[in-house]
Design an enzyme around this catalytic site. Structure first.
Site, PDB file in Angstrom:
ATOM      1  N   HIS A 114      35.431  51.808  21.842  1.00 21.61           N
ATOM      2  CA  HIS A 114      35.978  51.429  23.147  1.00 21.61           C
ATOM      3  C   HIS A 114      36.962  50.279  23.058  1.00 21.61           C
ATOM      4  CE1 HIS A 114      32.661  48.563  22.754  1.00 21.61           C
ATOM      5  NE2 HIS A 114      33.315  47.813  23.597  1.00 21.61           N
ATOM      6  N   CYS A 115      37.122  49.659  21.887  1.00 18.95           N
ATOM      7  CA  CYS A 115      38.017  48.503  21.773  1.00 18.95           C
ATOM      8  C   CYS A 115      39.298  48.805  21.009  1.00 18.95           C
ATOM      9  CB  CYS A 115      37.305  47.354  21.078  1.00 18.95           C
ATOM     10  SG  CYS A 115      35.877  46.729  21.953  1.00 18.95           S
ATOM     11  N   ILE A 116      39.160  49.384  19.838  1.00 19.16           N
ATOM     12  CA  ILE A 116      40.322  49.560  18.967  1.00 19.16           C
ATOM     13  C   ILE A 116      41.391  50.449  19.603  1.00 19.16           C
ATOM     14  CG2 ILE A 116      41.110  50.341  16.700  1.00 19.16           C
ATOM     15  CD1 ILE A 116      38.431  49.364  15.585  1.00 19.16           C
ATOM     16  N   ASP A 119      42.698  47.793  22.939  1.00 17.91           N
ATOM     17  CA  ASP A 119      43.168  46.411  22.788  1.00 17.91           C
ATOM     18  C   ASP A 119      44.610  46.330  22.300  1.00 17.91           C
ATOM     19  OD1 ASP A 119      40.670  45.728  23.663  1.00 17.91           O
ATOM     20  OD2 ASP A 119      40.056  44.689  21.830  1.00 17.91           O
TER      21      ASP A 119
END
Length: 148
Positions: A114-116, A119
């Site tokens: 869910h971040c890479i 972001d």
């Protein structure tokens, strides 16, 4: 740059001081009929300093952008190796034996979690708003999205 996947909104959701704002923020956005992309930021502490959170956000953006760029590098390198008839896995294993600070990344279907995926897109978006075109970060995202 618009949020990914044709969404109307890039929501930056804070998990701050152990309070999860995710549900509250997303409910408000979805009530307005927005399709939402989510960038989750989690400071993981009880420090209520806004400055501390801002530093952690910047750190998280750098860490995940670093991963995204290096995943794109190994994915493109794997495609080059395939074209040349070279086993990319053997090359990575050989590179790991060198004492020069090599950090192994492995080819795969792109990026996940869910971040890479989000972001670096947020970083590109903010840079473009400020008039800077982050070519490397944007290209890394493009390479990763093109993986089979």
């Amino acid at each position: 740059m618009a949020p990914s996947n044709g969404s109307d909104v890039l929501a930056i959701v804070l998990h701050y001081n152990r309070y999860d704002f995710t549900s509250e923020c997303l409910r408000a956005l979805r009530l307005q009929s927005h399709r939402v992309d989510v960038l989750v930021l989690d400071n993981g502490s009880t420090d209520d300093s806004a400055a501390r959170l801002a530093e952690e956000v910047k750190t998280k953006l750098l860490e995940n952008t670093f991963r995204n760029v290096n995943i794109a590098l190994i994915n493109e390198f794997a495609q080059i190796c395939d074209t040349l008839g070279v086993d990319v896995w053997e090359v990575v294993e050989a590179a790991k034996t060198k004492p020069f600070g090599f950090m192994p990344f492995y080819p795969g279907p792109g990026i996940g979690g869910h971040c890479i995926p989000l972001d670096p897109q947020y970083l590109v978006y903010r840079a473009r708003l400020s008039g800077y075109e982050p070519r490397l970060v944007a290209l890394a995202d493009q390479i990763n999205q093109e993986m089979p």
